[in-house]
Design a protein around this motif. Structure first.
Motif, PDB file in Angstrom:
ATOM      1  N   ARG A  88       1.173  -1.509  -0.059  1.00 29.06           N
ATOM      2  CA  ARG A  88      -0.173   0.206   0.124  1.00 29.06           C
ATOM      3  C   ARG A  88       0.628   1.402   0.231  1.00 29.06           C
ATOM      4  O   ARG A  88       0.577   2.116  -0.382  1.00 29.06           O
ATOM      5  N   ILE A  89       1.701   0.793   1.098  1.00 27.99           N
ATOM      6  CA  ILE A  89       2.226   2.552   0.914  1.00 27.99           C
ATOM      7  C   ILE A  89       4.041   2.101   0.069  1.00 27.99           C
ATOM      8  O   ILE A  89       4.360   3.974   0.370  1.00 27.99           O
ATOM      9  N   GLY A  90       4.154   1.542   0.162  1.00 28.68           N
ATOM     10  CA  GLY A  90       5.816   0.886  -0.578  1.00 28.68           C
ATOM     11  C   GLY A  90       6.947   1.049   0.199  1.00 28.68           C
ATOM     12  O   GLY A  90       6.665   0.901   1.358  1.00 28.68           O
ATOM     13  N   VAL A  91       8.314   0.641  -0.120  1.00 33.96           N
ATOM     14  CA  VAL A  91       8.938  -0.382   0.280  1.00 33.96           C
ATOM     15  C   VAL A  91      10.148   0.428   0.552  1.00 33.96           C
ATOM     16  O   VAL A  91      10.173   1.024   2.005  1.00 33.96           O
ATOM     17  N   PRO A  92      10.372   2.679  -0.300  1.00 31.85           N
ATOM     18  CA  PRO A  92      10.876   3.068   0.919  1.00 31.85           C
ATOM     19  C   PRO A  92      10.567   3.347   2.178  1.00 31.85           C
ATOM     20  O   PRO A  92      10.991   3.279   2.864  1.00 31.85           O
ATOM     21  N   TRP A  93       9.277   4.150   2.147  1.00 33.39           N
ATOM     22  CA  TRP A  93       9.311   4.115   3.723  1.00 33.39           C
ATOM     23  C   TRP A  93       9.176   3.373   5.156  1.00 33.39           C
ATOM     24  O   TRP A  93       9.616   2.912   6.115  1.00 33.39           O
ATOM     25  N   VAL A  94       8.571   2.157   4.880  1.00 34.33           N
ATOM     26  CA  VAL A  94       8.706   1.272   5.544  1.00 34.33           C
ATOM     27  C   VAL A  94      10.079   0.388   6.295  1.00 34.33           C
ATOM     28  O   VAL A  94      10.520   0.368   7.646  1.00 34.33           O
ATOM     29  N   MET A  95      10.701   0.570   5.298  1.00 36.01           N
ATOM     30  CA  MET A  95      12.337   0.028   5.474  1.00 36.01           C
ATOM     31  C   MET A  95      12.642   0.925   6.109  1.00 36.01           C
ATOM     32  O   MET A  95      13.858   0.519   6.130  1.00 36.01           O
ATOM     33  N   ARG A  96      12.080   2.732   5.983  1.00 38.30           N
ATOM     34  CA  ARG A  96      13.685   3.816   6.274  1.00 38.30           C
ATOM     35  C   ARG A  96      13.040   3.216   7.920  1.00 38.30           C
ATOM     36  O   ARG A  96      14.117   3.248   9.045  1.00 38.30           O
ATOM     37  N   ILE A  97      11.993   3.236   8.383  1.00 38.32           N
ATOM     38  CA  ILE A  97      11.433   2.827   9.433  1.00 38.32           C
ATOM     39  C   ILE A  97      12.043   1.712  10.484  1.00 38.32           C
ATOM     40  O   ILE A  97      12.417   1.655  11.111  1.00 38.32           O
ATOM     41  N   ALA A  98      12.056   0.098   9.257  1.00 35.11           N
ATOM     42  CA  ALA A  98      12.854  -0.921   9.412  1.00 35.11           C
ATOM     43  C   ALA A  98      13.846  -0.713  10.179  1.00 35.11           C
ATOM     44  O   ALA A  98      14.532  -1.148  11.162  1.00 35.11           O
ATOM     45  N   VAL A  99      14.749  -0.299   9.600  1.00 36.67           N
ATOM     46  CA  VAL A  99      16.455  -0.777   9.629  1.00 36.67           C
ATOM     47  C   VAL A  99      16.798   0.626  11.027  1.00 36.67           C
ATOM     48  O   VAL A  99      17.836   0.234  11.312  1.00 36.67           O
ATOM     49  N   ALA A 100      15.807   1.840  11.244  1.00 35.79           N
ATOM     50  CA  ALA A 100      15.999   2.070  12.709  1.00 35.79           C
ATOM     51  C   ALA A 100      15.627   1.251  13.739  1.00 35.79           C
ATOM     52  O   ALA A 100      16.607   1.977  14.272  1.00 35.79           O
ATOM     53  N   LEU A 101      14.805   0.694  13.257  1.00 29.75           N
ATOM     54  CA  LEU A 101      14.566  -0.272  14.102  1.00 29.75           C
ATOM     55  C   LEU A 101      15.528  -0.949  14.747  1.00 29.75           C
ATOM     56  O   LEU A 101      15.837  -1.456  15.798  1.00 29.75           O
ATOM     57  N   TRP A 102      16.271  -1.909  13.730  1.00 26.99           N
ATOM     58  CA  TRP A 102      17.437  -2.340  13.764  1.00 26.99           C
ATOM     59  C   TRP A 102      18.495  -2.348  14.995  1.00 26.99           C
ATOM     60  O   TRP A 102      19.044  -2.895  15.941  1.00 26.99           O
ATOM     61  N   LEU A 192      23.498   1.016  12.103  1.00 25.21           N
ATOM     62  CA  LEU A 192      23.313   2.768  12.553  1.00 25.21           C
ATOM     63  C   LEU A 192      24.427   3.087  11.367  1.00 25.21           C
ATOM     64  O   LEU A 192      23.027   3.832  10.432  1.00 25.21           O
ATOM     65  N   ALA A 193      25.232   2.687  10.585  1.00 26.22           N
ATOM     66  CA  ALA A 193      25.703   2.772   9.362  1.00 26.22           C
ATOM     67  C   ALA A 193      24.856   3.374   8.309  1.00 26.22           C
ATOM     68  O   ALA A 193      24.113   3.429   6.999  1.00 26.22           O
ATOM     69  N   TRP A 199      18.235   5.591   4.113  1.00 25.14           N
ATOM     70  CA  TRP A 199      17.479   6.751   4.114  1.00 25.14           C
ATOM     71  C   TRP A 199      17.774   7.507   2.628  1.00 25.14           C
ATOM     72  O   TRP A 199      17.155   7.914   2.288  1.00 25.14           O
ATOM     73  N   VAL A 200      19.275   7.696   2.629  1.00 26.43           N
ATOM     74  CA  VAL A 200      20.174   8.648   1.260  1.00 26.43           C
ATOM     75  C   VAL A 200      19.369   8.090   0.233  1.00 26.43           C
ATOM     76  O   VAL A 200      19.671   8.577  -0.338  1.00 26.43           O
ATOM     77  N   ILE A 201      20.428   6.579  -0.357  1.00 28.28           N
ATOM     78  CA  ILE A 201      20.119   5.882  -1.350  1.00 28.28           C
ATOM     79  C   ILE A 201      18.923   5.777  -2.133  1.00 28.28           C
ATOM     80  O   ILE A 201      18.868   5.817  -3.309  1.00 28.28           O
ATOM     81  N   TYR A 202      18.578   4.814  -1.211  1.00 25.95           N
ATOM     82  CA  TYR A 202      17.142   4.165  -1.998  1.00 25.95           C
ATOM     83  C   TYR A 202      16.114   4.640  -2.355  1.00 25.95           C
ATOM     84  O   TYR A 202      15.023   5.656  -1.590  1.00 25.95           O
ATOM     85  N   ARG A 203      15.399   4.211  -3.644  1.00 27.66           N
ATOM     86  CA  ARG A 203      14.622   4.895  -3.983  1.00 27.66           C
ATOM     87  C   ARG A 203      14.123   4.065  -5.133  1.00 27.66           C
ATOM     88  O   ARG A 203      14.132   2.957  -5.551  1.00 27.66           O
ATOM     89  N   ASN A 204      12.910   3.936  -5.218  1.00 26.29           N
ATOM     90  CA  ASN A 204      11.991   3.231  -6.512  1.00 26.29           C
ATOM     91  C   ASN A 204      12.388   3.521  -8.050  1.00 26.29           C
ATOM     92  O   ASN A 204      13.004   4.621  -8.121  1.00 26.29           O
TER      93      ASN A 204
END
Length: 457
Positions: A88-102, A192-193, A199-204
């Protein structure tokens, strides 16, 4: 000659079609592969820290099994809703939040002083890692033509196994010298790296094209090669999930993939402890010896699943027969883990474990690539969530069952026998239930032309 093989023959290789400046998709593939590496470093650290951690907190093997499986509880429960959310909302935002939680999870684990906070941190890790594979599969479906799907998914999966090859000895050294908490500080810094990089690189692809990062020629090449369109499902996503749950292909793939996940999680969680208990090794020695089967697995995955399978399909071999053969034969190889019950000789144990790990390594990207090939339009993440959810529902029992078997018998033999039985069930599912490897019709097409072969009767 089949359609896929004809397409592959028309475009024999990316190099023959595009110039050197049109390889942006492989940079994205590398970013996703780096994520898989970090993802599994965050999982494997606790297997190395298990013995000193359990001694420090006075945990029994059963309690340690619960801790080793804890991240899988939230990870598994979230697979269906996460697949829906990604579609529904796409890969970028879901994964940006997810990797921060790691990142947060690793640092919380490092400061934990008791079982309660450790369990909380591992549950948080499961929440953060839940989107990783469905989102990566969806991204791969966007960024790569069908002819390159085997190679890019093998790169992704091999990177997760490389975390064992590189991570186990490093973590073993860090834990031996600095204590078990230090392993989680290190993985927190690495996470963290990666968070910043993603956040900087990934785009659809469409966004990357608008930003002039992706060339028009490469974008056209990706689309003409059968990449998934960047569109939402035509039906309600929850209706799509319900529809997919009724497909025979969904369950054929899910059960087979679940058998792989069970055995893989057994090795991922317990291999160092197994070597320590059965061979009398130290933490550092078990970490070094654990590298051997995972190194063999990485080599087998890149050579067989990453190159040979795509090569055979490009040469005109039937894609369904080829992929099914790789699925089944790789799981036959995975039965090698059960051979460990026949010997205590360390060389023989390493051979059996290496054969089993190689079989698992070839099976994983083959099964994952099939998700991107059979999913209806706009539903890769939803199908991936179903398959991954079902697989991890079984997989989360592996650390627990193994811990209980070891606690009851004082041996790992029963656990490896159970793993062999689970593998045999997976082979049957791939052979009998999955059927042809072709795209599941969209719900509207299925209503117009019922496809009995892909419906659970």
């Amino acid at each position: 000659m089949n359609a896929e093989a004809k397409t592959a023959t028309t475009h024999p290789s990316p190099a023959a079609t595009l110039g050197r400046g049109n390889r942006y998709r492989w940079g994205i593939g590398g970013l996703l592969a780096a994520g898989a590496f970090v993802n599994y470093i965050d999982r494997v650290n606790i297997s190395i820290a298990a013995t000193p951690l359990s001694e420090s907190l006075h945990l029994s093997p059963g309690e340690l099994g619960l801790l080793l499986s804890a991240y899988l509880w939230t990870y598994t429960v979230l697979q269906l809703p996460i697949g829906y959310l990604i579609d529904r909302i796409g890969v970028p935002w879901v994964m940006r939040i997810a990797v921060a939680l790691w990142t947060v999870s690793s640092f919380v684990t490092a400061i934990s002083g008791g079982l309660g906070l450790l369990l909380v941190s591992r549950l948080l890790l499961g929440i953060g890692e839940a989107p990783a594979w469905p989102a990566s599969w969806k991204a791969m479906g966007y960024w790569f033509p069908a002819r390159e799907r085997g190679r890019c998914i093998s790169l992704l999966d091999a990177s997760s196994r490389a975390s064992n090859v590189l991570g186990l000895p490093v973590m073993a050294y860090v834990v031996s010298v600095f204590g078990w908490q230090s392993a989680f500080v290190l993985t927190g810094v690495v996470s963290l790296a990666y968070t910043i990089a993603f956040w900087v690189i990934y785009r659809n692809p469409a966004e990357a094209r608008r930003a002039a990062k992706l060339s028009a020629a490469e974008h056209e090449y990706i689309l003409e090669g059968g990449a998934q369109q960047e569109t939402s499902p035509s039906e309600s996503p929850w209706s799509n999930v319900s529809y997919l749950l009724r497909r025979r292909k969904t369950w054929g793939l899910a059960i087979g993939y679940a058998s792989y996940v069970y055995v893989y999680y057994l090795l991922l969680s317990w291999l160092p402890s197994y070597l320590e208990k059965s061979q009398g090794m130290s933490v550092l020695s078990s970490g070094i010896y654990s590298v051997v089967p995972w190194l063999v697995a990485v080599i087998a995955e890149l050579a067989i699943a990453g190159w040979l399978m795509d090569h055979l399909i490009r040469r005109g071999f039937d894609p369904t027969k080829t992929r099914r053969a790789f699925l089944v034969l790789s799981m036959v190889g995975a039965l090698g883990v059960a051979g460990t019950v026949t010997t205590h000789d360390i060389v023989a144990v390493m051979v059996y474990l290496s054969i089993g790990a190689a079989g698992l390594a070839v099976n994983a990207p083959t099964g994952q690539s099939i998700i991107t090939l059979i999913a209806p339009r706009g539903s890769v993440a939803s199908l991936g969530g179903i398959v991954n959810g079902a697989a991890n529902l079984l997989g989360l029992t592996a650390p627990i069952v193994t811990g209980l078997v070891v606690e009851a018998t004082g041996s790992f033999a029963g656990a490896f026998v159970i793993a062999g039985i689970v593998t045999a069930i997976g082979i049957l599912s791939y052979v009998v239930v999955l059927g042809r490897i072709e795209q599941i019709p969209e719900p509207s097409q299925s209503l117009a032309r019922p496809n009995r072969a892909s419906t659970v009767l």
